[in-house]
Design a protein around this motif. Structure first.
Motif, PDB file in Angstrom:
ATOM      1  N   VAL A  86       6.342   0.852   1.141  1.00 16.89           N
ATOM      2  CA  VAL A  86       7.723   1.132   0.738  1.00 16.89           C
ATOM      3  C   VAL A  86       7.921   2.645   0.643  1.00 16.89           C
ATOM      4  CG1 VAL A  86       9.528   0.715  -0.956  1.00 16.89           C
ATOM      5  CG2 VAL A  86       7.733  -1.010  -0.612  1.00 16.89           C
TER       6      VAL A  86
ATOM      7  N   VAL B 175       4.111   0.960 -10.668  1.00 15.65           N
ATOM      8  CA  VAL B 175       4.519  -0.025  -9.653  1.00 15.65           C
ATOM      9  C   VAL B 175       3.782  -1.344  -9.908  1.00 15.65           C
ATOM     10  CG1 VAL B 175       4.528  -0.568  -7.183  1.00 15.65           C
ATOM     11  CG2 VAL B 175       5.044   1.768  -7.954  1.00 15.65           C
TER      12      VAL B 175
ATOM     13  N   GLY C   3      -2.433   4.262  -7.831  1.00 16.20           N
ATOM     14  CA  GLY C   3      -2.074   4.669  -6.474  1.00 16.20           C
ATOM     15  C   GLY C   3      -2.215   6.153  -6.292  1.00 16.20           C
TER      16      GLY C   3
ATOM     17  N   LEU D  39       2.539  -4.118   3.322  1.00 17.76           N
ATOM     18  CA  LEU D  39       3.881  -3.541   3.117  1.00 17.76           C
ATOM     19  C   LEU D  39       3.782  -2.129   2.565  1.00 17.76           C
ATOM     20  CD1 LEU D  39       7.039  -3.834   2.735  1.00 17.76           C
ATOM     21  CD2 LEU D  39       6.521  -4.733   0.452  1.00 17.76           C
TER      22      LEU D  39
ATOM     23  N   THR E 132       0.827  -1.217   0.000  1.00 16.79           N
ATOM     24  CA  THR E 132       0.000   0.000   0.000  1.00 16.79           C
ATOM     25  C   THR E 132       0.853   1.256   0.000  1.00 16.79           C
ATOM     26  OG1 THR E 132      -1.726   1.248   1.161  1.00 16.79           O
ATOM     27  CG2 THR E 132      -0.241  -0.051   2.535  1.00 16.79           C
TER      28      THR E 132
END
Ligand code: ATP
Ligand code: MN
Length: 146
Positions: A38, A122, A110, A36, A9
């Motif tokens: 990042v 991504v 996103g 997770l 996420t």
């Protein structure tokens, strides 16, 4: 079939929409949900002046974990959270391998937004490089507003 499900996420509403699907599958299979976040290495590479931006991203990740935890708990699903620094798609695929994840569930888009391409960069790279199946969830902005 599924013991460990990974939801990467970026804290976006699209990733939240993917969470619904991840939770439902996790509950069905009595699987553990791994979440997770990042912190993109692009910030670190921009130089030491970006320490504040990195901290803000870390904070944003922690807040996202807190928000998600409530929904995961309500669904009766076990939760593991992880924050990493790196290139998002590389970190996601590495984490999936290390943790023995069987399924990745993620948004088609996103934080950057919905219109740009068919798939966010991504997600596109994870789909191309992941060894395990990837379920992509399209978030319908208009439907969510109704
Ligand atoms: P782009 O970043 O290519 O400009 P975008 O932000 O709309 O476009 P992506 O970044 O590919 O699209 O986001 C799609 C999904 O990938 C998100 O819903 C989330 O599941 C995951 N994701 C994106 N960035 C991260 C991150 N930093 N950490 C964890 N997961 C991420
Ligand atoms: Mn993005």
């Amino acid at each position: 079939m599924y013991e460990r499900i990974l939801l990467p996420t970026d804290g976006s509403e699209s990733a939240d929409a993917a969470l619904d699907h991840a939770l439902d599958i996790a509950a069905q299979y009595d699987a553990e949900l791994h979440v997770l976040h990042v912190v993109s290495a692009a910030y670190a590479e921009a130089g030491p002046g970006h320490a504040t931006a990195i901290e803000a991203m870390e904070q944003h990740g922690e807040e996202t974990f807190d928000r998600i935890a409530e929904r995961v708990e309500a669904a009766g699903v076990r939760l593991t959270t992880e924050q990493r620094h790196g290139e998002p798609h590389t970190s996601i695929v590495e984490y999936a391998n290390e943790a023995g994840v069987d399924l990745v569930v993620m948004g088609t888009h996103g934080r950057t937004g919905l219109q740009r391409y068919l798939l966010g960069s991504v997600t596109e790279k994870v789909v191309r490089t992941s060894d395990v199946p990837v379920l992509t969830v399209r978030y319908d902005e208009e439907a969510a507003e109704e």
